[in-house]
Write a protein that holds these residues in place. Structure first.
Motif, PDB file in Angstrom:
ATOM      1  N   PRO A 183       9.442  -2.380  -8.743  1.00 15.48           N
ATOM      2  CA  PRO A 183       8.254  -1.527  -8.863  1.00 15.48           C
ATOM      3  C   PRO A 183       8.116  -0.914 -10.252  1.00 15.48           C
ATOM      4  O   PRO A 183       9.106  -0.684 -10.959  1.00 15.48           O
ATOM      5  CB  PRO A 183       8.522  -0.414  -7.833  1.00 15.48           C
ATOM      6  N   ALA A 186       6.290   4.828  -9.526  1.00 16.55           N
ATOM      7  CA  ALA A 186       6.082   5.131  -8.111  1.00 16.55           C
ATOM      8  C   ALA A 186       6.431   6.595  -7.855  1.00 16.55           C
ATOM      9  O   ALA A 186       7.494   7.066  -8.273  1.00 16.55           O
ATOM     10  CB  ALA A 186       6.950   4.223  -7.240  1.00 16.55           C
ATOM     11  N   LEU A 212       2.140   4.036  -7.776  1.00 17.56           N
ATOM     12  CA  LEU A 212       2.517   3.444  -6.500  1.00 17.56           C
ATOM     13  C   LEU A 212       3.061   4.533  -5.590  1.00 17.56           C
ATOM     14  O   LEU A 212       3.556   5.563  -6.062  1.00 17.56           O
ATOM     15  CB  LEU A 212       3.603   2.386  -6.701  1.00 17.56           C
ATOM     16  N   ASP A 216       3.570   1.536  -0.363  1.00 20.13           N
ATOM     17  CA  ASP A 216       3.225   0.284  -1.047  1.00 20.13           C
ATOM     18  C   ASP A 216       4.434  -0.647  -1.097  1.00 20.13           C
ATOM     19  O   ASP A 216       4.312  -1.863  -0.908  1.00 20.13           O
ATOM     20  CB  ASP A 216       2.738   0.561  -2.472  1.00 20.13           C
ATOM     21  N   ILE A 217       5.591  -0.081  -1.350  1.00 22.09           N
ATOM     22  CA  ILE A 217       6.809  -0.897  -1.429  1.00 22.09           C
ATOM     23  C   ILE A 217       7.269  -1.306  -0.036  1.00 22.09           C
ATOM     24  O   ILE A 217       7.736  -2.429   0.175  1.00 22.09           O
ATOM     25  CB  ILE A 217       7.909  -0.140  -2.186  1.00 22.09           C
ATOM     26  N   THR A 220       5.326  -4.187   0.910  1.00 19.99           N
ATOM     27  CA  THR A 220       5.796  -5.365   0.178  1.00 19.99           C
ATOM     28  C   THR A 220       7.024  -5.965   0.835  1.00 19.99           C
ATOM     29  O   THR A 220       7.145  -7.191   0.982  1.00 19.99           O
ATOM     30  CB  THR A 220       6.103  -4.988  -1.283  1.00 19.99           C
ATOM     31  N   ILE A 238       5.745  -5.265  -9.334  1.00 20.98           N
ATOM     32  CA  ILE A 238       4.586  -4.585  -8.748  1.00 20.98           C
ATOM     33  C   ILE A 238       4.271  -3.332  -9.560  1.00 20.98           C
ATOM     34  O   ILE A 238       5.134  -2.466  -9.737  1.00 20.98           O
ATOM     35  CB  ILE A 238       4.872  -4.184  -7.290  1.00 20.98           C
ATOM     36  N   PRO A 240       1.310  -0.110 -10.634  1.00 22.10           N
ATOM     37  CA  PRO A 240       0.025   0.539 -10.407  1.00 22.10           C
ATOM     38  C   PRO A 240      -1.024  -0.137 -11.292  1.00 22.10           C
ATOM     39  O   PRO A 240      -0.682  -0.636 -12.377  1.00 22.10           O
ATOM     40  CB  PRO A 240       0.255   1.986 -10.868  1.00 22.10           C
ATOM     41  N   THR A 241      -2.257  -0.157 -10.871  1.00 22.52           N
ATOM     42  CA  THR A 241      -3.311  -0.779 -11.680  1.00 22.52           C
ATOM     43  C   THR A 241      -3.411  -0.121 -13.055  1.00 22.52           C
ATOM     44  O   THR A 241      -3.762  -0.776 -14.042  1.00 22.52           O
ATOM     45  CB  THR A 241      -4.653  -0.682 -10.935  1.00 22.52           C
TER      46      THR A 241
END
Length: 253
Positions: A183, A186, A212, A216-217, A220, A238, A240-241
């Motif tokens: 990640p 987060a 994140l 979210d994780i 995943t 992964i 964040p946008t």
């Protein structure tokens, strides 16, 4: 027959979210962590959703403690493990390499690297015996890139990345999947731990963008575990946008 997932660091953050996600699917849970009261509370909350729930209190930094706790489980429970999630990990402090705190270094190395090794060493023989299973290692963007003052933490997460790839090779003949999940930023207790309880400094890390979240994780992990038997996802990065790499963010401040 219900499946069984073993989760380290289940008392908060990613580990707790993963536990809740798999409880909702009716899996048996083996939850581990250092804080017994949190494990007991989580077990109480998830009872009625999950199958069997076992709680083990130990610190992954201590091999004997890991061994003694894990071996309290009946052999049939250990043999039933389908998924191992090596989630326990932390960052401690942030400084230039020459200003690093030796205690912080030891804590990160012992938790992030040795902890993964210790728990994996104890669980893998049961996966090999039945020639199936899935190991998920929680890495980090810090295991793909380095950033200023992240030196030892980045080194430990690079080690997790390498161990994940090595495990995949070693366990290939035994039909055991290995996935590294890395990640980006987060919002969990991560920054609060890194900055040693300074809530203001921890909160500032996520100002101006949506990071994140633990769920979210967890989602995943659920995704990679649910792939067909012939499919293994080796590695997932992964972000964040609003984050492009370890240091580049678009913040609306």
């Amino acid at each position: 027959m219900k499946k069984t997932i073993f989760i380290t660091g289940a008392t908060a953050g990613f580990g707790e979210a993963i536990a809740r996600t798999f409880a909702a699917k009716g899996w048996n849970l083996i939850l581990t962590g250092r804080r017994k009261e949190r494990l007991d509370k989580l077990k109480e909350e998830l009872s009625g959703q999950a199958g069997e729930i076992y709680c083990l209190t130990f610190d992954v930094q201590d091999y004997i403690s890991c061994q003694n706790a894990i071996y309290t489980l009946p052999e049939k429970v250990l043999e039933s493990i389908d998924v191992l999630v090596n989630n326990a990990g932390l960052a401690a402090g942030r400084s230039s390499i020459d200003q690093g705190d030796l205690n912080d270094w030891d804590t990160m190395i012992d938790t992030n690297i040795k902890g993964v090794l210790y728990v994996s060493k104890l669980i893998i023989p049961f996966l090999k015996k039945k020639e199936s299973g899935h190991i998920i290692n929680l890495g980090s963007i810090a295991g793909k890139e380095v950033y200023p003052s992240g030196n030892v933490y980045c080194a430990t997460k690079h080690a997790v990345d390498a161990l994940s790839r090595s495990m995949r090779i070693d366990l290939l003949p035994f039909n055991i999947k290995v996935t590294n999940i890395a990640p980006g930023a987060a919002e969990t207790e991560f920054s609060l731990v890194r900055f040693k309880g300074d809530e203001k400094q921890a909160k500032e890390v996520y100002n101006g963008f949506t990071p994140l979240f633990a769920q979210d994780i967890a989602d995943t992990v659920d995704f990679v575990v649910s792939r067909p038997a012939h499919v293994t996802i080796n590695d997932l990065l992964i972000m964040p946008t609003a984050q492009a790499n370890a240091t580049q963010f678009h913040k609306e401040i």
